[in-house]
Scaffold this motif. Structure first.
Motif, PDB file in Angstrom:
ATOM      1  N   ARG A  99       0.990  -1.141   0.040  1.00  0.00           N
ATOM      2  CA  ARG A  99       0.058   0.141  -0.107  1.00  0.00           C
ATOM      3  C   ARG A  99       0.593   1.305  -0.068  1.00  0.00           C
ATOM      4  N   GLU A 142      -2.235   8.755  -2.874  1.00  0.00           N
ATOM      5  CA  GLU A 142      -1.358   8.010  -3.465  1.00  0.00           C
ATOM      6  C   GLU A 142       0.071   8.966  -3.774  1.00  0.00           C
ATOM      7  N   LEU A 164      -6.924  -0.645  -7.567  1.00  0.00           N
ATOM      8  CA  LEU A 164      -6.384  -0.579  -6.162  1.00  0.00           C
ATOM      9  C   LEU A 164      -7.370  -1.165  -5.230  1.00  0.00           C
ATOM     10  N   ALA A 174      -5.053   0.558  -1.788  1.00  0.00           N
ATOM     11  CA  ALA A 174      -5.426   1.939  -1.830  1.00  0.00           C
ATOM     12  C   ALA A 174      -4.599   2.539  -0.571  1.00  0.00           C
ATOM     13  N   ALA A 175      -3.919   3.457  -0.715  1.00  0.00           N
ATOM     14  CA  ALA A 175      -3.059   4.292   0.200  1.00  0.00           C
ATOM     15  C   ALA A 175      -4.032   5.225   0.849  1.00  0.00           C
ATOM     16  N   GLY A 235      -0.392  12.405  -0.861  1.00  0.00           N
ATOM     17  CA  GLY A 235       0.483  11.814  -1.676  1.00  0.00           C
ATOM     18  C   GLY A 235       1.742  12.785  -2.355  1.00  0.00           C
TER      19      GLY A 235
END
Length: 274
Positions: free
Chosen positions: A6, A33, A227, A233-234, A239
């Motif tokens: 992730r 992300e 994702l 998914a982050a 990001g």
């Protein structure tokens, strides 16, 4: 292991700078992300190269991103998407590879219930037939009209996104698609990552009854879906975006500033050798 994946960035590859519209769409859709962008500016344009050469260049660029550590590859180049996906999937079997063509084709089919679809792209992408193949796989009876719009690329890179010259080019390119002795297309695919910058001019010529399909935003949705499907998914932070190019940090930064509508400095661009 999943937590480690992730945290990895999404790798985005393009033959040059046009793929920044895809990066921008992904950053907007998935702000948590980390994004790692590589533009192969030393070897562009890919449109003049053979399919075998394009596939080889794409694998080399993707290898650099994979070596840096990425959880997904996004091919933000229509030419590479048309010619290199089988080679990339074979070279990196454990990595999801998202192209710009299939998501754009699916969105166009969804927006065209009667199957009338126009495709604006570069000469190489039109010649490859990649959009026709992807659209026909979903809608075999689709009425597809393609138009190569190479001048749009130069206009976008010079920041000419409005004005008389852009309007004249839009009329010239769209005329064969819109006035073909048949009803207008219901959907018009912007099948080059440069073209979203010219969207207002293209929309004005096409008219409100034609749905414009942006291959950058549809690719971003495909990335979000992949994702989510893999639990990768982050979240929880903003990001980071990193830029790499294979030549001329100053030119990359100048054009990136146009494409992203925010300052990008040459020192923000890492030059790499593939």
């Amino acid at each position: 292991m999943t937590d480690h994946l992730r945290a990895l960035p999404i790798g985005i590859f393009d033959s040059g700078i046009g793929g920044l519209t895809v990066l921008d769409a992904i950053a907007d859709r998935l702000p948590a992300e980390d994004l790692l962008y590589l533009g192969d500016t030393a070897r562009l344009p890919y449109g003049t190269k053979s399919p075998e050469t394009v596939a080889r260049y794409a694998v080399q660029a993707a290898q650099h991103l994979v070596d840096r550590g990425v959880k997904m590859l996004v091919i933000a180049c229509n030419t590479a998407s048309a010619h290199a996906i089988p080679a990339l999937s074979a070279a990196f079997p454990g990595v999801d590879v998202i192209s710009v063509i299939e998501p754009g084709a699916a969105a166009a089919v969804a927006a065209a219930p009667s199957g009338r679809i126009g495709v604006l792209a570069t000469e190489s992408t039109v010649g490859s037939g990649a959009y026709v193949k992807a659209i026909k796989a979903l809608a075999p009876d689709a009425d597809i009209r393609q138009q190569a719009c190479s001048v749009f690329v130069a206009m976008a890179e010079e920041g000419w996104t409005a004005g008389a010259a852009v309007e004249a080019a839009a009329h010239r390119y769209l005329e064969p698609i819109l006035n073909h002795g048949r009803p207008k297309p219901e959907a018009l695919v912007l099948g080059c990552t440069h073209f979203p910058l010219l969207r207002p001019a293209i929309a004005a010529v096409a008219g409100p009854e034609v749905t414009l399909v942006d291959s950058a935003s549809t690719a971003a949705e495909a990335v979000a879906g992949a994702l989510a499907a893999h639990g990768l998914a982050a979240g929880g932070r903003r990001g980071r975006v990193q830029f790499m190019a294979t030549d001329s940090a100053s030119r990359f930064a100048r054009v990136a500033t146009i494409f992203l509508d925010r300052p990008v400095k040459p020192e923000d661009v890492e030059i790499v050798d593939l």
